[in-house]
Design a protein around this motif. Structure first.
Motif, PDB file in Angstrom:
ATOM      1  N   ILE A  23       6.318  13.360   6.713  1.00 15.52           N
ATOM      2  CA  ILE A  23       5.302  12.344   6.473  1.00 15.52           C
ATOM      3  C   ILE A  23       5.856  10.989   6.897  1.00 15.52           C
ATOM      4  O   ILE A  23       7.068  10.787   6.974  1.00 15.52           O
ATOM      5  CB  ILE A  23       4.850  12.337   4.998  1.00 15.52           C
ATOM      6  N   ALA A  24       4.957  10.054   7.180  1.00 17.68           N
ATOM      7  CA  ALA A  24       5.356   8.724   7.638  1.00 17.68           C
ATOM      8  C   ALA A  24       6.103   7.987   6.533  1.00 17.68           C
ATOM      9  O   ALA A  24       5.840   8.177   5.351  1.00 17.68           O
ATOM     10  CB  ALA A  24       4.122   7.925   8.043  1.00 17.68           C
ATOM     11  N   ASP A  25       7.059   7.147   6.931  1.00 21.13           N
ATOM     12  CA  ASP A  25       7.798   6.351   5.954  1.00 21.13           C
ATOM     13  C   ASP A  25       6.877   5.412   5.189  1.00 21.13           C
ATOM     14  O   ASP A  25       7.027   5.220   3.978  1.00 21.13           O
ATOM     15  CB  ASP A  25       8.895   5.537   6.642  1.00 21.13           C
ATOM     16  N   ASN A  26       5.925   4.803   5.884  1.00 17.69           N
ATOM     17  CA  ASN A  26       4.990   3.851   5.286  1.00 17.69           C
ATOM     18  C   ASN A  26       3.601   4.060   5.875  1.00 17.69           C
ATOM     19  O   ASN A  26       3.471   4.411   7.050  1.00 17.69           O
ATOM     20  CB  ASN A  26       5.419   2.404   5.566  1.00 17.69           C
ATOM     21  N   ALA A  27       2.596   3.793   5.074  1.00 17.68           N
ATOM     22  CA  ALA A  27       1.207   3.800   5.548  1.00 17.68           C
ATOM     23  C   ALA A  27       0.439   2.768   4.740  1.00 17.68           C
ATOM     24  O   ALA A  27       0.599   2.673   3.522  1.00 17.68           O
ATOM     25  CB  ALA A  27       0.579   5.174   5.392  1.00 17.68           C
ATOM     26  N   ILE A  28      -0.386   1.976   5.415  1.00 18.73           N
ATOM     27  CA  ILE A  28      -1.182   0.957   4.747  1.00 18.73           C
ATOM     28  C   ILE A  28      -2.588   0.988   5.312  1.00 18.73           C
ATOM     29  O   ILE A  28      -2.786   1.258   6.495  1.00 18.73           O
ATOM     30  CB  ILE A  28      -0.551  -0.454   4.888  1.00 18.73           C
ATOM     31  N   ALA A  47       7.008   6.862   1.576  1.00 16.04           N
ATOM     32  CA  ALA A  47       7.654   8.175   1.494  1.00 16.04           C
ATOM     33  C   ALA A  47       8.939   8.075   0.692  1.00 16.04           C
ATOM     34  O   ALA A  47       9.696   7.112   0.815  1.00 16.04           O
ATOM     35  CB  ALA A  47       7.943   8.710   2.889  1.00 16.04           C
ATOM     36  N   LEU A  48       9.192   9.096  -0.140  1.00 16.13           N
ATOM     37  CA  LEU A  48      10.418   9.161  -0.926  1.00 16.13           C
ATOM     38  C   LEU A  48      11.348  10.246  -0.423  1.00 16.13           C
ATOM     39  O   LEU A  48      12.502  10.296  -0.801  1.00 16.13           O
ATOM     40  CB  LEU A  48      10.094   9.424  -2.398  1.00 16.13           C
ATOM     41  N   LEU A  54       5.036   7.756  -2.927  1.00 15.34           N
ATOM     42  CA  LEU A  54       4.355   6.932  -3.908  1.00 15.34           C
ATOM     43  C   LEU A  54       3.157   6.282  -3.237  1.00 15.34           C
ATOM     44  O   LEU A  54       3.217   5.915  -2.063  1.00 15.34           O
ATOM     45  CB  LEU A  54       5.275   5.835  -4.433  1.00 15.34           C
ATOM     46  N   GLU A  55       2.071   6.137  -3.984  1.00 19.28           N
ATOM     47  CA  GLU A  55       0.890   5.439  -3.479  1.00 19.28           C
ATOM     48  C   GLU A  55       0.507   4.371  -4.482  1.00 19.28           C
ATOM     49  O   GLU A  55       0.463   4.627  -5.691  1.00 19.28           O
ATOM     50  CB  GLU A  55      -0.279   6.408  -3.287  1.00 19.28           C
ATOM     51  N   ALA A  56       0.237   3.159  -4.000  1.00 21.26           N
ATOM     52  CA  ALA A  56      -0.230   2.050  -4.826  1.00 21.26           C
ATOM     53  C   ALA A  56      -1.545   1.561  -4.243  1.00 21.26           C
ATOM     54  O   ALA A  56      -1.659   1.356  -3.026  1.00 21.26           O
ATOM     55  CB  ALA A  56       0.791   0.925  -4.851  1.00 21.26           C
ATOM     56  N   ASP A  57      -2.542   1.394  -5.109  1.00 18.23           N
ATOM     57  CA  ASP A  57      -3.873   0.973  -4.682  1.00 18.23           C
ATOM     58  C   ASP A  57      -4.341  -0.208  -5.523  1.00 18.23           C
ATOM     59  O   ASP A  57      -4.201  -0.193  -6.750  1.00 18.23           O
ATOM     60  CB  ASP A  57      -4.886   2.108  -4.841  1.00 18.23           C
ATOM     61  N   LEU A  58      -4.900  -1.222  -4.871  1.00 22.80           N
ATOM     62  CA  LEU A  58      -5.506  -2.357  -5.546  1.00 22.80           C
ATOM     63  C   LEU A  58      -6.971  -2.398  -5.143  1.00 22.80           C
ATOM     64  O   LEU A  58      -7.292  -2.610  -3.975  1.00 22.80           O
ATOM     65  CB  LEU A  58      -4.810  -3.669  -5.172  1.00 22.80           C
ATOM     66  N   GLY A  59      -7.850  -2.171  -6.112  1.00 18.92           N
ATOM     67  CA  GLY A  59      -9.279  -2.143  -5.847  1.00 18.92           C
ATOM     68  C   GLY A  59      -9.978  -3.323  -6.485  1.00 18.92           C
ATOM     69  O   GLY A  59      -9.531  -3.872  -7.489  1.00 18.92           O
ATOM     70  N   GLY A 155      -9.814   7.738   2.890  1.00 20.11           N
ATOM     71  CA  GLY A 155      -8.715   6.834   3.184  1.00 20.11           C
ATOM     72  C   GLY A 155      -8.496   6.701   4.673  1.00 20.11           C
ATOM     73  O   GLY A 155      -8.523   7.686   5.408  1.00 20.11           O
ATOM     74  N   ILE A 156      -8.282   5.471   5.132  1.00 26.88           N
ATOM     75  CA  ILE A 156      -7.986   5.170   6.534  1.00 26.88           C
ATOM     76  C   ILE A 156      -6.744   4.301   6.521  1.00 26.88           C
ATOM     77  O   ILE A 156      -6.779   3.173   6.019  1.00 26.88           O
ATOM     78  CB  ILE A 156      -9.152   4.427   7.210  1.00 26.88           C
ATOM     79  N   ARG A 157      -5.628   4.852   7.045  1.00 24.17           N
ATOM     80  CA  ARG A 157      -4.353   4.145   6.946  1.00 24.17           C
ATOM     81  C   ARG A 157      -3.629   4.128   8.295  1.00 24.17           C
ATOM     82  O   ARG A 157      -3.693   5.085   9.051  1.00 24.17           O
ATOM     83  CB  ARG A 157      -3.461   4.808   5.904  1.00 24.17           C
ATOM     84  N   TYR A 158      -2.887   3.037   8.518  1.00 24.24           N
ATOM     85  CA  TYR A 158      -2.009   2.883   9.669  1.00 24.24           C
ATOM     86  C   TYR A 158      -0.610   3.307   9.226  1.00 24.24           C
ATOM     87  O   TYR A 158      -0.098   2.826   8.209  1.00 24.24           O
ATOM     88  CB  TYR A 158      -2.015   1.430  10.146  1.00 24.24           C
TER      89      TYR A 158
END
Length: 160
Positions: A23-28, A47-48, A54-59, A155-158
């Protein structure tokens, strides 16, 4: 009882030995869904290891009579299905706050905490785009938000 123990041990070993796609190291990106008005979230994944993250979301949500935000954090396990397709499951929690101003004088504010589960499917393209569809049941604990909500989101992430 011994057979049940051996079956559990075998299942844990099988899950641990299953090969996962890197999996990718980072996705935003964005997580677009709805559960009690929280429709748009900025989402970050870190990625750990080979198949944990871990996923963090601010809505946030704002309307004529309604304003609110929600912050969620989840730990996820990721397994490869085929090619770029993965499925994932996780658990976590968070907090939120909202205010409701009704024209009838029924105004109230609430700050709440919640626990959440998460299960979903994702596709990682050959270029750095990750699309996902997930289901997140959330159990809230607050004065007005003391119930079970079901959140379904795209979800749509780079990835980087």
């Amino acid at each position: 009882m011994k057979k049940l123990f051996l079956l559990g041990l075998f299942t844990i070993g099988f899950i641990g030995a299953s090969s996962a796609q890197e999996i990718a190291d980072n996705a935003i990106g964005l997580r677009l869904g709805d559960s009690d008005g929280f429709g748009t979230e900025i989402s970050y994944q870190r990625a750990l290891g080979g198949n944990n993250r871990l996923e963090a979301d601010l809505g946030w949500r704002s309307g004529n009579n309604y304003d609110g935000f929600k912050l969620a954090g989840l730990y996820q396990w990721v397994w490869n299905l085929d090619g770029g397709f993965n499925w994932y499951a996780g658990a976590g929690g968070g907090l939120g706050s909202y205010s409701y101003d009704n024209n009838n004088g029924d105004d109230y504010d609430d700050t709440f905490v919640f626990v959440a589960g998460d299960v979903g499917l994702e596709y990682s393209f050959d270029f750095p785009l990750l699309l996902s569809l997930d289901f997140r049941p959330e159990l809230g604990f607050g004065d007005y938000n003391d119930d079970l909500d079901f959140d379904i989101a795209l979800g749509i992430r780079y990835q980087f």
